[in-house]
Write a protein that holds these residues in place. Structure first.
Motif, short mmCIF file in Angstrom:
data_model
loop_
_atom_site.label_atom_id
_atom_site.label_comp_id
_atom_site.label_asym_id
_atom_site.label_seq_id
_atom_site.Cartn_x
_atom_site.Cartn_y
_atom_site.Cartn_z
N TYR A 59 42.40 31.00 39.10
CA TYR A 59 42.87 30.88 37.72
C TYR A 59 41.75 31.36 36.82
N TYR A 60 42.11 32.07 35.72
CA TYR A 60 41.12 32.68 34.86
C TYR A 60 41.31 32.31 33.40
N GLY A 61 40.20 32.30 32.70
CA GLY A 61 40.27 32.14 31.26
C GLY A 61 40.82 33.41 30.63
N ASP A 62 41.45 33.27 29.49
CA ASP A 62 42.11 34.41 28.85
C ASP A 62 41.13 35.53 28.52
N SER A 63 39.91 35.17 28.17
CA SER A 63 38.95 36.18 27.72
C SER A 63 38.44 37.07 28.86
N VAL A 64 38.65 36.67 30.10
CA VAL A 64 38.13 37.45 31.22
C VAL A 64 39.23 37.95 32.15
N LYS A 65 40.45 37.53 31.90
CA LYS A 65 41.55 37.90 32.77
C LYS A 65 41.68 39.42 32.87
N GLY A 66 41.79 39.90 34.09
CA GLY A 66 41.90 41.34 34.32
C GLY A 66 40.57 42.05 34.45
N ARG A 67 39.48 41.38 34.11
CA ARG A 67 38.15 42.00 34.19
C ARG A 67 37.26 41.33 35.23
N PHE A 68 37.43 40.03 35.41
CA PHE A 68 36.61 39.26 36.34
C PHE A 68 37.45 38.84 37.54
N THR A 69 36.79 38.74 38.69
CA THR A 69 37.45 38.28 39.90
C THR A 69 36.58 37.25 40.60
N ILE A 70 37.15 36.09 40.87
CA ILE A 70 36.43 35.04 41.59
C ILE A 70 36.87 35.06 43.04
N SER A 71 35.94 34.79 43.93
CA SER A 71 36.25 34.74 45.35
C SER A 71 35.31 33.74 46.02
N ARG A 72 35.67 33.35 47.24
CA ARG A 72 34.76 32.47 47.98
C ARG A 72 34.70 32.93 49.44
N ASP A 73 33.57 32.68 50.04
CA ASP A 73 33.35 33.01 51.44
C ASP A 73 33.02 31.70 52.14
N LYS A 74 34.00 31.20 52.89
CA LYS A 74 33.81 29.90 53.53
C LYS A 74 32.67 29.94 54.55
N ALA A 75 32.59 31.02 55.29
CA ALA A 75 31.57 31.12 56.34
C ALA A 75 30.16 31.08 55.75
N LYS A 76 29.99 31.72 54.60
CA LYS A 76 28.67 31.76 53.97
C LYS A 76 28.48 30.65 52.95
N SER A 77 29.55 29.90 52.67
CA SER A 77 29.53 28.84 51.68
C SER A 77 29.06 29.35 50.32
N THR A 78 29.67 30.43 49.89
CA THR A 78 29.32 31.02 48.61
C THR A 78 30.58 31.26 47.78
N VAL A 79 30.38 31.26 46.49
CA VAL A 79 31.42 31.60 45.54
C VAL A 79 30.88 32.73 44.68
N SER A 80 31.67 33.76 44.49
CA SER A 80 31.21 34.92 43.75
C SER A 80 32.08 35.17 42.53
N LEU A 81 31.47 35.83 41.57
CA LEU A 81 32.20 36.22 40.37
C LEU A 81 31.88 37.70 40.13
N GLN A 82 32.85 38.56 40.39
CA GLN A 82 32.70 39.98 40.13
C GLN A 82 33.14 40.25 38.71
N MET A 83 32.21 40.78 37.91
CA MET A 83 32.49 41.01 36.49
C MET A 83 32.48 42.51 36.22
N SER A 84 33.54 43.00 35.64
CA SER A 84 33.67 44.42 35.33
C SER A 84 34.03 44.61 33.87
N SER A 85 33.87 45.83 33.41
CA SER A 85 34.18 46.15 32.00
C SER A 85 33.52 45.15 31.06
#
Length: 117
Positions: A59-85
């Protein structure tokens, strides 16, 4: 003890991209929701994005929707935020957080993102 450690912040030009990571440790995060928030001086903390650890629902905030992508890697126990534009208004300290239930109980120390116009 739960620890959340953010990394990946820095200086980027407007229109560019940046990827933030959050290393989560101290317990298993099954059932948790992991979120990214941001804050600039004098303003309230703003919700950016969240993801459920188990199912990966996002789920995304309106100000970043379509530009940011959140993901998680269970094996590495990490959460990432890819920010574009990226825009100058994306400049802030970005925080990773973890919630079991409606409130975020754990927070990282934050990482600075500066977007130059």
């Amino acid at each position: 003890q739960v620890q959340l450690v953010e990394s990946g912040g820095g200086l980027v030009q407007a229109g560019g991209s940046l990827r933030l990571s959050c290393a989560a440790s101290g317990r298993t995060f099954s059932g948790y929701t992991m979120g990214w928030f941001r804050q600039t001086p004098g303003k309230e903390r703003e919700f950016v994005a969240r993801i459920t650890w188990t199912g990966g629902s996002t789920y995304y905030g309106d100000s970043v929707k379509g530009r940011f992508t959140i993901s998680r890697d269970k094996a590495k126990s990490t959460v990432s935020l890819q920010m574009s534009s990226l825009k100058s208004e994306d400049t802030a300290v970005y925080y990773c957080a973890a919630a079991l239930g409606p409130r975020y109980n754990y927070w990282g120390q934050g990482t600075q993102v500066t977007v130059s116009s």
